[in-house]
Design a protein around this motif. Structure first.
Motif, PDB file in Angstrom:
ATOM      1  N   THR A 146       7.938  14.302  45.270  1.00 11.18           N
ATOM      2  CA  THR A 146       8.173  12.860  45.188  1.00 11.18           C
ATOM      3  C   THR A 146       7.410  12.114  46.275  1.00 11.18           C
ATOM      4  O   THR A 146       6.782  11.079  46.006  1.00 11.18           O
ATOM      5  N   SER A 147       7.439  12.607  47.498  1.00  8.16           N
ATOM      6  CA  SER A 147       6.719  11.956  48.590  1.00  8.16           C
ATOM      7  C   SER A 147       5.222  11.915  48.307  1.00  8.16           C
ATOM      8  O   SER A 147       4.550  10.911  48.588  1.00  8.16           O
TER       9      SER A 147
ATOM     10  N   LEU B 107      15.460   5.111  45.149  1.00  8.17           N
ATOM     11  CA  LEU B 107      14.650   5.756  46.181  1.00  8.17           C
ATOM     12  C   LEU B 107      15.117   5.431  47.592  1.00  8.17           C
ATOM     13  O   LEU B 107      14.976   6.257  48.492  1.00  8.17           O
TER      14      LEU B 107
ATOM     15  N   GLU C 216      15.861  16.478  51.056  1.00 12.64           N
ATOM     16  CA  GLU C 216      14.664  16.004  50.342  1.00 12.64           C
ATOM     17  C   GLU C 216      14.725  14.491  50.130  1.00 12.64           C
ATOM     18  O   GLU C 216      13.744  13.779  50.342  1.00 12.64           O
TER      19      GLU C 216
ATOM     20  N   VAL D 203      12.203  11.545  51.451  1.00 10.70           N
ATOM     21  CA  VAL D 203      11.606  10.561  50.545  1.00 10.70           C
ATOM     22  C   VAL D 203      11.802   9.155  51.092  1.00 10.70           C
ATOM     23  O   VAL D 203      10.874   8.339  51.095  1.00 10.70           O
TER      24      VAL D 203
END
Length: 329
Positions: free
Chosen positions: A161-162, A187, A199, A203
């Motif tokens: 995702t990052s 987000l 995680e 993000v």
């Protein structure tokens, strides 16, 4: 031709070996040229950013592909509604108009060493104009509206995702655009939440750093229905933090006044009576009700009776139960 200040920054960064300033300056030049519809020049500038520097240090990737250059992480909406068409309180519209003016008169501000505001956070119940306001800003700026596709951004593997967020922001930096994050709490969740994984916290950290580094020609607009879920560090990133509440009685009356003017005939009851009887929970309900009336009117032509149609639609809408109505029962 690029602005003189950008050329000066480019030369200074090159002579000093400042890769970060060099890159941000070229991104700004590419965005400016693309806004002038000099697409070939903008593409060539972005293409050269892909090349590795002489020392071999890795530079951030600029994504260009058949799907518009963002790897499918965004979709574009063509803005069709300006701020004048939006029914919102002046406490919301006034600061937004100021932001638009700052963007439109950016050269004057920069001559005094000032950058325009370009980060907006919108909060409030669903259906009260957050997406429409983002569209209105893009319309006034004559800029594309890019909407983030969470199903494409959020990955299931560590770091995925990052990485996608980085690609998304790299693309946005080279465009004069409005970048819209709907349901931003997806987000930007609070990192202190013990139920969230490490995680998600990484993000959020990556997202905040990317927002901080956006140039002012990218107007980032975020919207949330659940402001209480946002990380506390998110709030200070935004120069405009606006609440979009449900329509007041006066706004409902004004909405029906305008609608009556558009159809060019009486609606069968005063707009104040209609505003009092219609169970609108948000502006979206008002818009859908009026579209419903128009739809039935067109289908009933040539003998359409607008008064009867409005009364019939009002009865039908009263039978609808939304979450707020259900909670009261």
């Amino acid at each position: 031709m690029p602005r003189a200040d950008l050329l000066v920054n480019l030369v200074r960064a090159g002579t000093q070996g400042d890769q970060r300033t060099f890159r941000s300056t070229v991104e700004a030049m590419a965005a400016e040229e693309r806004a002038k519809r000099h697409g070939q020049l903008a593409d060539r500038l972005e293409e050269n950013l892909r090349h590795q520097p002489a020392q071999g240090a890795k530079t951030p990737e600029v994504v260009r592909s058949f799907d518009g250059g963002h790897g499918g992480l965004l979709y574009e909406i063509e803005p069709r509604r300006g701020l004048e068409s939006i029914f919102l309180d002046d406490s919301v519209l006034a600061p937004v108009r100021e932001l638009v003016e700052e963007q439109q008169r950016v050269d004057l501000l920069r001559s005094y060493g000032i950058e325009p505001r370009h980060r907006v956070l919108l909060a409030g119940p669903p259906g009260n104009g957050k997406t429409t306001l983002a569209e209105g800003i893009a319309f006034e700026l004559m800029a594309p509206l890019f909407v983030v596709r969470y199903e494409a951004v959020v990955g299931s593997f560590l770091g995925e995702t990052s990485g996608r967020l980085k690609r998304l922001f790299d693309f946005a930096r080279t465009h004069h655009c409005v970048l819209f994050f709907d349901e931003f709490d997806t987000l930007g969740k609070e990192r202190g939440d013990t139920h969230e994984t490490g995680e998600i916290k990484r993000v959020v950290s990556s997202l905040l750093l990317q927002i901080d580094s956006l140039p002012s020609h990218v107007v980032v607009v975020t919207a949330t229905n659940h402001a209480e879920l946002l990380d506390r560090a998110v709030w200070r990133r935004f120069q405009l933090r606006l609440d979009l509440p449900a329509p007041t009685f006066a706004q409902r009356v004004a909405w029906f006044d305008r609608f009556e003017g558009e159809v060019g005939m009486p609606l069968g009851m005063s707009t104040k009576t209609l505003a009092g009887r219609f169970p609108a929970q948000n502006f979206s309900d008002l818009e859908q009700f009026c579209l419903d009336v128009r739809r039935r009117y067109v289908l009933a032509l040539p003998g359409a009776d607008i008064k009867r149609i409005v009364a019939d639609r009002l009865t039908q809408w009263k039978g609808r139960v939304g979450p707020e109505t259900a909670a009261k029962d």
